[in-house]
Motif scaffolding. Sequence first.
Motif, mmCIF file in Angstrom:
data_model
loop_
_atom_site.group_PDB
_atom_site.id
_atom_site.type_symbol
_atom_site.label_atom_id
_atom_site.label_comp_id
_atom_site.label_asym_id
_atom_site.label_seq_id
_atom_site.Cartn_x
_atom_site.Cartn_y
_atom_site.Cartn_z
ATOM 1 N N GLU A 157 -9.259 -9.492 4.698
ATOM 2 C CA GLU A 157 -8.688 -9.863 3.401
ATOM 3 C C GLU A 157 -7.164 -9.878 3.465
ATOM 4 O O GLU A 157 -6.520 -10.795 2.935
ATOM 5 C CB GLU A 157 -9.146 -8.873 2.330
ATOM 6 N N GLY A 158 -6.585 -8.860 4.103
ATOM 7 C CA GLY A 158 -5.130 -8.791 4.201
ATOM 8 C C GLY A 158 -4.553 -9.938 5.004
ATOM 9 O O GLY A 158 -3.550 -10.558 4.613
ATOM 10 N N ALA A 196 -5.998 -4.268 2.744
ATOM 11 C CA ALA A 196 -6.584 -5.400 2.020
ATOM 12 C C ALA A 196 -5.553 -6.091 1.134
ATOM 13 O O ALA A 196 -5.635 -7.295 0.893
ATOM 14 C CB ALA A 196 -7.772 -4.941 1.179
ATOM 15 N N VAL A 197 -4.574 -5.316 0.641
ATOM 16 C CA VAL A 197 -3.525 -5.882 -0.219
ATOM 17 C C VAL A 197 -2.171 -5.839 0.489
ATOM 18 O O VAL A 197 -1.126 -5.902 -0.140
ATOM 19 C CB VAL A 197 -3.461 -5.151 -1.579
ATOM 20 N N ARG A 198 -2.210 -5.691 1.809
ATOM 21 C CA ARG A 198 -1.013 -5.727 2.666
ATOM 22 C C ARG A 198 -0.049 -4.582 2.357
ATOM 23 O O ARG A 198 1.151 -4.695 2.550
ATOM 24 C CB ARG A 198 -0.311 -7.075 2.548
ATOM 25 N N ARG A 199 -0.607 -3.453 1.899
ATOM 26 C CA ARG A 199 0.198 -2.244 1.669
ATOM 27 C C ARG A 199 -0.387 -1.076 2.457
ATOM 28 O O ARG A 199 -0.277 0.072 2.064
ATOM 29 C CB ARG A 199 0.242 -1.902 0.178
ATOM 30 N N GLY A 200 -0.990 -1.380 3.579
ATOM 31 C CA GLY A 200 -1.631 -0.341 4.376
ATOM 32 C C GLY A 200 -0.673 0.381 5.287
ATOM 33 O O GLY A 200 0.496 0.009 5.448
ATOM 34 N N TYR A 210 2.630 -1.222 6.815
ATOM 35 C CA TYR A 210 3.513 -0.446 7.673
ATOM 36 C C TYR A 210 2.785 -0.114 8.964
ATOM 37 O O TYR A 210 1.908 0.748 8.993
ATOM 38 C CB TYR A 210 3.945 0.827 6.944
ATOM 39 N N ALA A 211 3.128 -0.820 10.031
ATOM 40 C CA ALA A 211 2.484 -0.616 11.332
ATOM 41 C C ALA A 211 3.418 0.150 12.242
ATOM 42 O O ALA A 211 4.585 -0.231 12.401
ATOM 43 C CB ALA A 211 2.117 -1.957 11.964
ATOM 44 N N VAL A 231 -4.000 11.797 7.632
ATOM 45 C CA VAL A 231 -3.253 11.723 6.374
ATOM 46 C C VAL A 231 -3.422 10.354 5.722
ATOM 47 O O VAL A 231 -3.832 10.242 4.561
ATOM 48 C CB VAL A 231 -1.753 12.012 6.610
ATOM 49 N N ALA A 232 -3.111 9.298 6.476
ATOM 50 C CA ALA A 232 -3.116 7.949 5.901
ATOM 51 C C ALA A 232 -4.521 7.360 5.808
ATOM 52 O O ALA A 232 -4.866 6.709 4.815
ATOM 53 C CB ALA A 232 -2.229 7.021 6.730
#
Length: 284
Positions: free
Chosen positions: A27-28, A126-130, A156-157, A172-173
């Motif tokens: 989705e992202g 999924a909303v590009r805020r991972g 954030y990669a 954590v994430a």
Amino acid sequence: MRTGRLKLVLNPIWFIGCGNMAGAMVEGWQSANVDLSDAVVIRPSAKPVPGLRVTSNYAAAGPAPRLVILGCKPQQLDDVVSRLTAHLTSQTLVVSLLVGVELETLRQKFWTAGAIVRALPNLPVAVRRGVIALYGEDIPGELHQQVSQLFAQLGYALWVNDESSLAAVGSVAGAGPAYVASFVEALAKAGVERGLSSELAATVALETVLGTTWMAASTHESMGDVVRRVASPNGTTEAGLAVLRRDDVLDKLVSLTVSAASRRAAELAEEAKGPKLAQEAPSA
């Protein structure tokens, strides 16, 4: 305004399984306009995935993959290995989403692959805020850059230096959205107890958490600074904070929660090794 699709060098892509996490990544990437026209999902159920070709048969998947996204359950790993290995080449990168399954285990099982990277994303991809933690050893510079660019489309990669750091970020994430969602749910229940309708309480709680985190991210304030701005001396907020801070109850509760997730990841790592690998592993 959208520009053209982001073309991928690592094509074709095979998604082995497409459950919650792999599905969120799809989705992202689709939202980011990443070109997935050469991607195929291989899953036993052949359940459709919007925008992608799906098959239950490895032989019908097409040309050998350049990129494999391993999104099956850890318990299904050995079955996947038996079916996938023959289709891997020295040009294939395997990216494993499997929590707890260590790089050495993956190397032993996918010995025909050219490179292996572990990735621990969380659901907001999924909303590009991972948040996506990445780990691999001896990854060539160009491939390293390609993987970085691909996962940066999802949020954030970051690359970490060892598997203990990968596990720490993941604990954590990776699980964090469930903990945050549980807190929002508890905050909403407190609103209901004070006379709000369940719908209104849920909206107020969600918007409060969303607004707080968005403000902190926008202003680059620490959470401690946010607390100090909200809590007036001897005010209502201070009264509530006194409960959370009593005997460090909140810090201890969160620490115990994250520790439990970490222990389970370690158990999954041992299970994934299988009897032979577990016997060969050095004792702690």
